[in-house]
Scaffold this active site. Structure first.
Site, mmCIF file in Angstrom:
data_model
loop_
_atom_site.group_PDB
_atom_site.id
_atom_site.type_symbol
_atom_site.label_atom_id
_atom_site.label_comp_id
_atom_site.label_asym_id
_atom_site.label_seq_id
_atom_site.Cartn_x
_atom_site.Cartn_y
_atom_site.Cartn_z
ATOM 1 N N ASP A 32 0.822 -1.218 0.000
ATOM 2 C CA ASP A 32 0.000 0.000 0.000
ATOM 3 C C ASP A 32 0.860 1.274 0.000
ATOM 4 O OD1 ASP A 32 -1.927 1.961 0.529
ATOM 5 O OD2 ASP A 32 -2.289 1.313 2.595
ATOM 6 N N HIS A 41 -4.120 4.490 6.786
ATOM 7 C CA HIS A 41 -3.019 3.991 5.958
ATOM 8 C C HIS A 41 -1.663 4.274 6.609
ATOM 9 C CE1 HIS A 41 -5.484 3.098 2.381
ATOM 10 N NE2 HIS A 41 -6.232 4.089 2.816
#
Lengths: 553, 553
Positions: free
Chosen positions: A192, A365
């Site tokens: 990610d 995130h």
């Protein structure tokens, strides 16, 4: 034969959202995630945007499974459209698959789809692939990373994740397992990239607790908190704080109601049934006894929060003393809508708190140092950054180099650029696939670069002018005068002013064009279009779409 | 007679941008600023948005002057449109009036407009008003605050400002003068609200110097800095740093060239002529000897920076080792465009630095504590916050209360809500004026809520379908079949599929409608429209604009 693995990114590489990747070994394949993107003003009139499945149609791969990393729309929203074309078994965690089932029901695909629920550390096999699910922390319940054993080697995909030492729901990213896999030897890491630009470590989800608690305590009236409906860890904290602060909880917004019910049923949320109140009860209790959890944190016009802000909610009427907390980030492109709602909340007398002034939101995130930790834990031989715009992918490749991945072993791929991985090499395949995104437009599919959408942009710029022309089929002469209808071009008064002159120009053009006895109506229409266009540029500085309609009798 | 002063906000109160205010005493008036707003996707096809001048047309006030506080577009951009209607003398500082003259030249209004240049501390009179200009610090050269002596009392207007102890151009806000005016007794303060939400004191313009210098030193290739072309204090620092770092300076972008030339001519910028190089020279020098100052910090598609990013600039070709600094904030709504350009800059190999990661930009507007300082310095009897969205105005009123302004003396006005001020009272006038903004649409003016613009939004959603119908004037019967043309509705293939069925429906409708011998073509058109609409909703889930074009012979 030197076996190779093919990585085919169909979405999410070079953009935030619409994640989809194909992993192939020979004719066998699995798909990781299948998400949507929301349309903006550049693709007017479009409901949703999905990846282009043409590659899958053409290659006739044997697709053994779709593996879902988690339940966000940009990871599973396009799956019904794919399943509509061909049935593929789907694997995902409990919360993920339950969210998917809502969608499958909506699309009438529930009965025809094999949906299999997995738990942390479960392993399933799909063709030559063996997939292990790894516990991950993210801004939704039950996110998973993947350890995929392939004939070529071990591929690890993080999905979306953060590293959080104190997650509100206790769900820590299983770094220990990543370290073990690292020791086992990881051929390829896909990780990610969303927050790779942000230095440091991401803040813990539990760090918002105090900020929200302070605001709840300081609020004399209703305490309204708006967040994404799928952010169960956030909702959990608000519910716990409401209980501690002796506020009953009212849930507003269809998806928020749906997701809270689901999370409670599955055990992701725990609270006494009596905690929840409906709108009527909320209005009857003393205002400091009420907390409202609502959708609408992105300024969505039809959300519960927007209705409250615009005095369009029949039961929930805000007033001075109420607080509204926007517990989310402002997604780029949504700022104006959010400010619009904020201003209207102030008009109602409410006080509004956002991420800028208060500690009431953290990202789901991983930041740069967390991504570094993942790279150092996994020590992959090859690396491909996923989930990010071009600049994020650039930065993540650089970070991988810093973490010991060899220069030629960290590869920046974009959507439609496949890569081949063998035991000792990773190479980009030269050919680039057509991954033109597909717009869901009403009941139709359209490539987003289609003329239909280009024409909408033209229409939105200068409108349309239709010109009716009726010809005598025998003599080939125009009967009567041209008729006109326009929309979105200029106001009626101005139109009225310019029409006589435009009529004269068109009559002259037709006169000239029909002198040639072999003229076609198509030719005449084109001549009329050019004449009208030139005239309107001069008179209005506008270039509408012009539709000459020649008919004959 | 108890004299009163009327404050009429025509723009900038309840929004950021398009500032304009009328100050009246009896039939005498002055106007403070006359700015524009830029159009977004909500007003498609529109070039610019200006305030509604209808109030000025109706009231037939004796307008003695337009006073400009500074040269930003949202303060003077709409002035040519006003001057086009009626000549009014304009007053402003040197840099402001020179920027205005560029516009007046463009509009052919230079000769017919009396433009008078004032300096710090100058006083001019305009009817019963005496206006003193006060030195202000802002993100443009030569900003001014106003002390306006009126028959009712002293009105102070800050314009846009910040309080900066170390401004790069040495231009400090003249707080001392505000304190003196405060002692003299200020009836009414009007103060900039843009940053009232931001706690603390604003950072000094000179604080970006080190950040920019560090990046310039660390950059091996070209150093490109993009900022607003009017931000001369910023440009000045970049030029000074380029000289210190032995880089020659190349200027890219039409307005940047124009403004740097202007600032140099007027003495706001000082540098040796030999410092500047053209594009050709920039490409020939060693890359670490070049700094480029460019437009395009908001991702504007036709800017010099966008051209460099998209490899469309013929001479300035970026490469690895170059740095691009976006030395500005991201204006809400522009994020996606800016990210688009940033990604393309990375594709060129350049490194990009923004406000988020580096100290390379500060705001030109006072923060909360600076606004408090202004309120405490001026100690006004009455207070009206200006230049802000609704929430900013709410916060600024609260701040005024904290600073000792009585509850009823701080008044929140929005555009079109006049207030009356006497020596001892401020009251909102009940009646609200029509201040519907005006769109400059090609060569025409349109109220932004006009049907023309609504129709453009409809067209952009589902496109248009024109239906040609030719009737026999004698028999009243349809001749031949209907003809169709559509744009932006669906693709040709799908259109081809549905047209036979649509034709049948329409023929049935016409058959029914024309049975009544007294039918009108208008009626038939309306029936056909309804039929087609119903059909398209069912077949495509789309509601295009439908234009039936009945002609007869």
């Amino acid at each position: 034969m030197n076996k190779s693995l093919k990585i085919v990114p169909l979405g999410g590489l070079g953009e935030i959202g619409m994640n989809m990747m194909v992993l192939e070994c020979g004719r066998d394949a699995i798909i990781i995630d299948c998400g949507v993107m929301f349309a903006d003003a550049n693709v007017p009139g479009v409901n949703l945007i999905i990846p282009n499945f043409e590659y899958l149609r053409k290659t006739k791969l044997n697709i053994h499974a779709v593996i879902l990393t988690h339940g966000h729309e940009d990871h599973l929203g396009a799956l019904p459209f794919l399943l509509h074309e061909r049935p593929i078994p789907v694997y995902g965690s409990r919360f993920t698959t339950e969210l998917l089932k809502f969608k499958l029901t909506e699309f009438g695909l529930l009965d025809s789809t094999k949906v299999k629920t997995v738990r942390d550390a479960d392993r399933i096999s799909a063709g030559p692939f063996d997939i292990e699910f790894i516990r991950m922390s993210h801004s939704i319940s039950d996110a998973m990373g993947l350890a995929i054993r392939t004939p070529v080697g071990l591929v690890v995909h993080t999905g979306d994740f953060k590293i959080d030492p104190h997650p509100a729901d206790g769900r820590k990213t299983d770094l220990e397992r990543y370290r073990e896999l690292g020791k086992e030897g990881i051929l390829l890491l896909l990780s990610d990239s969303t927050n790779v630009e942000v230095p440091g470590k991401s803040m813990s989800e539990s760090s918002v607790r105090d900020g929200i608690d302070d605001l709840m305590k300081a609020t004399k009236g209703w305490f309204v908190l708006s967040s994404f409906a799928s952010h169960i860890p956030r909702v959990q904290q608000v519910i716990e704080l409401a209980m501690l602060n002796k506020r009953r909880v009212c849930v507003a917004g269809r998806t928020m109601v749906q997701n809270i019910n689901l999370a409670k049923r599955l055990g992701y949320l725990e609270f006494p049934e009596s905690l929840l109140i409906d709108f009527k009860q909320a209005t009857r209790l003393p205002r400091h006894k009420v907390a409202i959890v609502s959708t609408g944190s992105q300024g969505e016009t039809r959300s519960a929060l927007a209705k409250m802000a615009l005095s369009e909610h029949k039961e929930l009427i805000l007033e001075k003393g109420d607080s509204v907390v926007l517990s989310s980030r402002f997604i780029p492109g949504n700022e104006k809508s959010i400010y619009y709602i904020m201003n209207h909340l102030y008009r109602r007398g409410a006080e509004v708190f956002t991420n800028t002034g208060s500690d009431i939101h953290v990202s789901g995130h991983a930041y740069q140092e967390d991504l570094r930790e993942m790279l150092l834990a996994t020590k992959p031989q090859f690396f491909i950054p996923v989930h990010g715009e071009y600049r994020h992918l650039v930065k993540h490749v650089e970070l991988a180099h810093e973490c010991g991945v060899k220069k030629s072993h960290a590869v920046l791929l974009e959507n439609g650029e496949p890569a081949l991985v063998t035991k000792d090499k990773i190479t980009k395949q030269g050919a680039v696939l057509d991954v033109t995104k597909i717009a869901i437009d009403g009941l139709e599919y359209l490539p987003i670069n289609d003329n239909v959408i280009k024409n909408r942009r033209k229409l939105s710029d200068s409108g349309v002018l239709a010109i009716g022309l009726c010809f005598d089929g025998d003599s080939g002469e125009l009967v009567g005068n041209p008729t006109f209808k326009s929309k979105g071009l200029c106001d009626d008064e101005r139109m009225h002013e310019i029409l006589p002159k435009l009529t004269r120009h068109i009559l002259q053009t037709i006169d000239k064009a029909t002198r040639n006895s072999r003229f076609s109506y198509d030719d005449v229409e084109e001549e009329v279009r050019i004449t009208a266009r030139r005239f309107l540029v001069r008179e209005l500085d506008k270039k509408p779409i012009i539709l000459p309609m020649a008919t004959s009798m």
